[in-house]
Design a protein around this motif. Structure first.
Motif, PDB file in Angstrom:
ATOM      1  N   ASP A  93       0.037   5.865  -5.977  1.00 51.48           N
ATOM      2  CA  ASP A  93      -0.353   5.254  -7.242  1.00 51.48           C
ATOM      3  C   ASP A  93       0.026   3.779  -7.269  1.00 51.48           C
ATOM      4  O   ASP A  93       1.163   3.402  -6.936  1.00 51.48           O
ATOM      5  N   GLY A  94      -0.923   2.938  -7.662  1.00 54.30           N
ATOM      6  CA  GLY A  94      -0.662   1.513  -7.799  1.00 54.30           C
ATOM      7  C   GLY A  94      -0.918   0.696  -6.562  1.00 54.30           C
ATOM      8  O   GLY A  94      -0.821  -0.542  -6.614  1.00 54.30           O
ATOM      9  N   ASP A  95      -1.254   1.338  -5.436  1.00 54.66           N
ATOM     10  CA  ASP A  95      -1.537   0.579  -4.212  1.00 54.66           C
ATOM     11  C   ASP A  95      -2.821  -0.241  -4.361  1.00 54.66           C
ATOM     12  O   ASP A  95      -3.781   0.201  -5.008  1.00 54.66           O
ATOM     13  N   LYS A  96      -2.824  -1.397  -3.746  1.00 53.43           N
ATOM     14  CA  LYS A  96      -4.038  -2.212  -3.691  1.00 53.43           C
ATOM     15  C   LYS A  96      -4.829  -1.830  -2.452  1.00 53.43           C
ATOM     16  O   LYS A  96      -4.251  -1.676  -1.366  1.00 53.43           O
ATOM     17  N   VAL A  97      -6.122  -1.659  -2.603  1.00 53.27           N
ATOM     18  CA  VAL A  97      -6.967  -1.245  -1.484  1.00 53.27           C
ATOM     19  C   VAL A  97      -8.172  -2.167  -1.387  1.00 53.27           C
ATOM     20  O   VAL A  97      -8.534  -2.847  -2.345  1.00 53.27           O
ATOM     21  N   ARG A  98      -8.789  -2.154  -0.203  1.00 54.95           N
ATOM     22  CA  ARG A  98     -10.010  -2.912   0.023  1.00 54.95           C
ATOM     23  C   ARG A  98     -11.181  -1.952   0.172  1.00 54.95           C
ATOM     24  O   ARG A  98     -10.992  -0.763   0.431  1.00 54.95           O
ATOM     25  N   ALA A  99     -12.381  -2.468   0.010  1.00 53.67           N
ATOM     26  CA  ALA A  99     -13.574  -1.632   0.140  1.00 53.67           C
ATOM     27  C   ALA A  99     -13.592  -0.981   1.518  1.00 53.67           C
ATOM     28  O   ALA A  99     -13.391  -1.646   2.534  1.00 53.67           O
ATOM     29  N   GLY A 100     -13.819   0.326   1.556  1.00 54.17           N
ATOM     30  CA  GLY A 100     -13.887   1.054   2.809  1.00 54.17           C
ATOM     31  C   GLY A 100     -12.578   1.648   3.271  1.00 54.17           C
ATOM     32  O   GLY A 100     -12.559   2.448   4.224  1.00 54.17           O
ATOM     33  N   ASP A 101     -11.462   1.299   2.634  1.00 56.20           N
ATOM     34  CA  ASP A 101     -10.176   1.893   3.028  1.00 56.20           C
ATOM     35  C   ASP A 101     -10.199   3.401   2.794  1.00 56.20           C
ATOM     36  O   ASP A 101     -10.711   3.879   1.767  1.00 56.20           O
ATOM     37  N   VAL A 102      -9.633   4.155   3.728  1.00 52.14           N
ATOM     38  CA  VAL A 102      -9.535   5.609   3.572  1.00 52.14           C
ATOM     39  C   VAL A 102      -8.388   5.919   2.622  1.00 52.14           C
ATOM     40  O   VAL A 102      -7.259   5.466   2.818  1.00 52.14           O
ATOM     41  N   ALA A 236     -12.502   4.044  -0.458  1.00 50.47           N
ATOM     42  CA  ALA A 236     -12.636   3.160  -1.629  1.00 50.47           C
ATOM     43  C   ALA A 236     -14.011   2.503  -1.610  1.00 50.47           C
ATOM     44  O   ALA A 236     -14.387   1.881  -0.619  1.00 50.47           O
ATOM     45  N   PRO A 237     -14.782   2.613  -2.704  1.00 53.90           N
ATOM     46  CA  PRO A 237     -16.110   1.977  -2.741  1.00 53.90           C
ATOM     47  C   PRO A 237     -16.041   0.466  -2.910  1.00 53.90           C
ATOM     48  O   PRO A 237     -16.998  -0.232  -2.610  1.00 53.90           O
ATOM     49  N   PHE A 238     -14.918  -0.030  -3.414  1.00 55.99           N
ATOM     50  CA  PHE A 238     -14.713  -1.473  -3.583  1.00 55.99           C
ATOM     51  C   PHE A 238     -13.208  -1.717  -3.651  1.00 55.99           C
ATOM     52  O   PHE A 238     -12.406  -0.775  -3.736  1.00 55.99           O
ATOM     53  N   GLY A 239     -12.831  -2.969  -3.590  1.00 54.69           N
ATOM     54  CA  GLY A 239     -11.420  -3.309  -3.645  1.00 54.69           C
ATOM     55  C   GLY A 239     -10.863  -3.157  -5.046  1.00 54.69           C
ATOM     56  O   GLY A 239     -11.572  -3.311  -6.037  1.00 54.69           O
ATOM     57  N   GLY A 240      -9.574  -2.849  -5.124  1.00 52.22           N
ATOM     58  CA  GLY A 240      -8.955  -2.712  -6.432  1.00 52.22           C
ATOM     59  C   GLY A 240      -7.608  -2.031  -6.334  1.00 52.22           C
ATOM     60  O   GLY A 240      -6.963  -2.020  -5.287  1.00 52.22           O
ATOM     61  N   VAL A 241      -7.193  -1.452  -7.454  1.00 56.22           N
ATOM     62  CA  VAL A 241      -5.930  -0.722  -7.546  1.00 56.22           C
ATOM     63  C   VAL A 241      -6.251   0.757  -7.630  1.00 56.22           C
ATOM     64  O   VAL A 241      -7.124   1.180  -8.401  1.00 56.22           O
ATOM     65  N   VAL A 242      -5.537   1.556  -6.842  1.00 58.56           N
ATOM     66  CA  VAL A 242      -5.840   2.984  -6.769  1.00 58.56           C
ATOM     67  C   VAL A 242      -4.818   3.781  -7.568  1.00 58.56           C
ATOM     68  O   VAL A 242      -3.644   3.414  -7.666  1.00 58.56           O
ATOM     69  N   GLY A 243      -5.304   4.851  -8.167  1.00 61.09           N
ATOM     70  CA  GLY A 243      -4.441   5.826  -8.822  1.00 61.09           C
ATOM     71  C   GLY A 243      -4.853   7.208  -8.355  1.00 61.09           C
ATOM     72  O   GLY A 243      -6.034   7.472  -8.111  1.00 61.09           O
ATOM     73  N   LEU A 244      -3.886   8.107  -8.212  1.00 62.40           N
ATOM     74  CA  LEU A 244      -4.204   9.460  -7.768  1.00 62.40           C
ATOM     75  C   LEU A 244      -4.657  10.297  -8.949  1.00 62.40           C
ATOM     76  O   LEU A 244      -4.105  10.213 -10.049  1.00 62.40           O
ATOM     77  N   GLY A 245      -5.662  11.136  -8.731  1.00 61.94           N
ATOM     78  CA  GLY A 245      -6.222  11.947  -9.806  1.00 61.94           C
ATOM     79  C   GLY A 245      -7.230  11.156 -10.607  1.00 61.94           C
ATOM     80  O   GLY A 245      -7.748  10.124 -10.185  1.00 61.94           O
ATOM     81  N   ASP A 295     -13.041  18.136  -8.393  1.00 63.48           N
ATOM     82  CA  ASP A 295     -11.744  17.651  -8.863  1.00 63.48           C
ATOM     83  C   ASP A 295     -11.577  16.174  -8.519  1.00 63.48           C
ATOM     84  O   ASP A 295     -11.938  15.727  -7.429  1.00 63.48           O
ATOM     85  N   ALA A 296     -11.017  15.427  -9.460  1.00 64.72           N
ATOM     86  CA  ALA A 296     -10.755  14.015  -9.215  1.00 64.72           C
ATOM     87  C   ALA A 296      -9.589  13.877  -8.247  1.00 64.72           C
ATOM     88  O   ALA A 296      -8.507  14.401  -8.482  1.00 64.72           O
ATOM     89  N   VAL A 297      -9.814  13.180  -7.153  1.00 65.29           N
ATOM     90  CA  VAL A 297      -8.773  12.966  -6.150  1.00 65.29           C
ATOM     91  C   VAL A 297      -8.125  11.591  -6.333  1.00 65.29           C
ATOM     92  O   VAL A 297      -6.907  11.454  -6.246  1.00 65.29           O
ATOM     93  N   ALA A 298      -8.915  10.579  -6.581  1.00 67.92           N
ATOM     94  CA  ALA A 298      -8.389   9.226  -6.749  1.00 67.92           C
ATOM     95  C   ALA A 298      -9.313   8.430  -7.656  1.00 67.92           C
ATOM     96  O   ALA A 298     -10.507   8.727  -7.771  1.00 67.92           O
ATOM     97  N   THR A 299      -8.737   7.434  -8.293  1.00 63.46           N
ATOM     98  CA  THR A 299      -9.500   6.510  -9.141  1.00 63.46           C
ATOM     99  C   THR A 299      -9.219   5.091  -8.668  1.00 63.46           C
ATOM    100  O   THR A 299      -8.062   4.714  -8.501  1.00 63.46           O
ATOM    101  N   VAL A 300     -10.267   4.324  -8.436  1.00 63.93           N
ATOM    102  CA  VAL A 300     -10.123   2.927  -8.014  1.00 63.93           C
ATOM    103  C   VAL A 300     -10.626   2.040  -9.151  1.00 63.93           C
ATOM    104  O   VAL A 300     -11.729   2.238  -9.661  1.00 63.93           O
ATOM    105  N   ALA A 301      -9.788   1.080  -9.535  1.00 64.30           N
ATOM    106  CA  ALA A 301     -10.158   0.143 -10.591  1.00 64.30           C
ATOM    107  C   ALA A 301     -10.104  -1.275 -10.055  1.00 64.30           C
ATOM    108  O   ALA A 301      -9.085  -1.697  -9.475  1.00 64.30           O
ATOM    109  N   ASP A 302     -11.199  -2.007 -10.217  1.00 59.73           N
ATOM    110  CA  ASP A 302     -11.254  -3.413  -9.840  1.00 59.73           C
ATOM    111  C   ASP A 302     -10.735  -4.234 -11.017  1.00 59.73           C
ATOM    112  O   ASP A 302     -11.443  -4.410 -12.019  1.00 59.73           O
ATOM    113  N   VAL A 303      -9.491  -4.700 -10.913  1.00 63.70           N
ATOM    114  CA  VAL A 303      -8.867  -5.431 -12.011  1.00 63.70           C
ATOM    115  C   VAL A 303      -8.869  -6.938 -11.755  1.00 63.70           C
ATOM    116  O   VAL A 303      -8.124  -7.672 -12.403  1.00 63.70           O
TER     117      VAL A 303
END
Length: 465
Positions: A93-102, A236-245, A295-303
């Motif tokens: 939770d809270g990690d920053k990811v880039r588009a395409g990251d597993v 991740a479909p785009f870069g942003g901050v990830v949350g689990l669920g 089931d929701a596994v992760a949520t990515v938000a572009d902030v």
């Protein structure tokens, strides 16, 4: 969502230079400033005589206030495409990811088995179909067509109940694609059967047409199963901050709809090409945890950019235009003020908590400043806010305190001091702020008027200097 019980309201004026302070402090400061510049104090209704002040020039703002919620530039809820377990998590939770990251991998023996069965069915269909002697192929095709029509109608009806417009559009597109594929295959099979019955075609050619129709279906099933396997690796479909669920809910999804389609056109893992969209759900997300399809596994938000969704009362929405500037106060940052600019005004009504309806106004959120002058923290999506939109803004205009203006019918007037007595003077009113009103005609700068207790003044009444 906006805080319960809040609704937009028209506010008459708010001092620009005091906007960095909390509302409760700002109003106190405004009162002190007015008292100092206009010699105003409480008057009328409390036994005190009316008080005088000088007409001056100032900035006046007319403001519409509305509750709002911070939203991200884009948000994607990534869901499990099939039943299984979380084999591995690559983020927290809270990690920053880039588009395409597993982000995660799902282990699904069921999906693997469905792919194996689909490939076996495709291989069997490629070898031809066995038709019993004397079989009524036309009747069989008719029954299949009837089942297809009913199935597609039920699937479309269920799709209309999906609340998310993007998911609904994707599902309806998938249904249309599947229906088109079936229609093409069924037309070819009916033509072959008609030619056979008319003595224009041989049994071999008819069987080949039926086989070709079946191959359309089996290849589609293989493709769907392969896409499900590919979707078990969640990226991740785009870069942003990830949350689990992610969010939970009970809206129908592709899994429900697939069960309503004709059997030849559905696979056990859902509609062709829908990837990881599914029924919203919530389950604990950790390595080894079981998950169900949808089931929701992760949520990515572009902030990288944030917006505000403000709910404006129907009585005020016509006053708000694109480009309107606003000040924003967050419940989470009580000593800070942010800037914002309206980017769109919606036309879809929503019921207000106190009755009536509201409309969504979207604003681009700017950086904030703390009361002490430092930079305010960058907000998080979902935070509650109060948005003050300056619908009219004039600077260095002739103005008087709002309490000095008395309205009678269609006329507005003030009490002017002349020879120590009160004289009624009709005035023109422009922008009306909460504490200050623009005067467009009827007064001159420096004239002395009643600024407190104007409602209790009588014509010719003696006024204290």
């Amino acid at each position: 969502m906006p805080s319960s019980g809040r609704s937009s309201r028209r506010v008459r004026e708010r001092s620009h230079h005091a906007s960095a302070a909390p509302r409760r402090i700002r109003l106190i400061m405004l009162g002190v400033l007015l008292a100092g510049s206009l010699g105003a104090c409480t008057g009328g209704g409390d036994g005190r005589p009316p008080q005088l002040g000088a007409v001056a020039r100032s900035d006046v703002s007319e403001v519409v206030e509305a509750p709002g919620t911070v939203s991200a530039r884009a948000t994607a809820v990534l869901r499990a495409p099939a039943d299984g377990t979380v084999e591995r998590l690559y983020v927290a939770d809270g990690d920053k990811v880039r588009a395409g990251d597993v982000l995660a991998r799902i282990l699904s023996p069921d999906a693997e088995e469905r792919l194996a069965r689909a490939r076996e069915a495709d291989r069997a269909a490629s070898g031809g179909v066995s038709v019993p002697a004397g079989a009524d192929l036309a009747a069989l095709q008719h029954r299949t067509d009837e089942a297809a029509r009913e199935g597609f109608a039920e699937a479309r009806e269920a799709a209309q109940g999906i609340p998310d417009p993007e998911q609904r559009a994707l599902v309806l597109t998938a249904i249309t694609r599947a229906e088109t594929g079936y229609r093409t295959a069924a037309d070819a099979a009916r033509t072959a059967v008609a030619r056979l019955n008319a003595g224009l075609g041989g049994l071999g050619a008819t069987v080949s047409s039926i086989t070709a129709a079946q191959r359309v279906q089996t290849r589609a099933a293989v493709g769907a199963a392969e896409r499900t396997i590919g979707a078990l690796t969640i990226k991740a479909p785009f870069g942003g901050v990830v949350g689990l669920g992610g969010p939970a809910g009970g809206a129908p999804g592709p899994g429900d709809l697939a069960g309503r389609l004709p059997r030849p056109l559905r696979t056990e893992d859902g509609l062709t090409g829908l990837g990881s969209l599914g029924v919203p759900g919530a389950s604990p997300i950790a390595a080894g945890a079981p998950v169900s399809a949808g089931d929701a596994v992760a949520t990515v938000a572009d902030v990288s950019a944030l917006f505000l969704d403000a709910r404006v009362d129907e009585r005020d929405v016509f006053e708000v235009r694109e480009g309107v500037q606003a000040d924003v106060e967050l419940d989470a940052v009580p000593d800070g003020t942010y800037t914002a600019k309206a980017t769109s005004v919606g036309s879809t009504p929503a019921a207000a908590s106190g009755g009536g309806v509201t409309y969504k106004v979207t604003l681009a959120l700017g950086r904030g400043t703390l009361a002490g002058g430092g930079a305010a923290p960058w907000p998080k999506p979902g935070m509650s806010a109060m948005v003050s939109m300056r619908i009219r803004d004039v600077r260095d205009v002739l103005s008087v305190p709002a309490a000095a203006v008395v309205t009678s019918g269609r006329e507005s007037f003030v009490w002017v001091e002349s020879g120590g007595r009160a004289r009624r003077r009709v005035v023109g009113v422009g922008v009306q702020g909460d504490a200050t009103v623009e005067i467009t005609r009827g007064l001159r700068e420096g004239e002395r008027i009643v600024v407190r207790g104007a409602d209790s003044v009588r014509p010719g009444q003696e006024l204290d200097p």
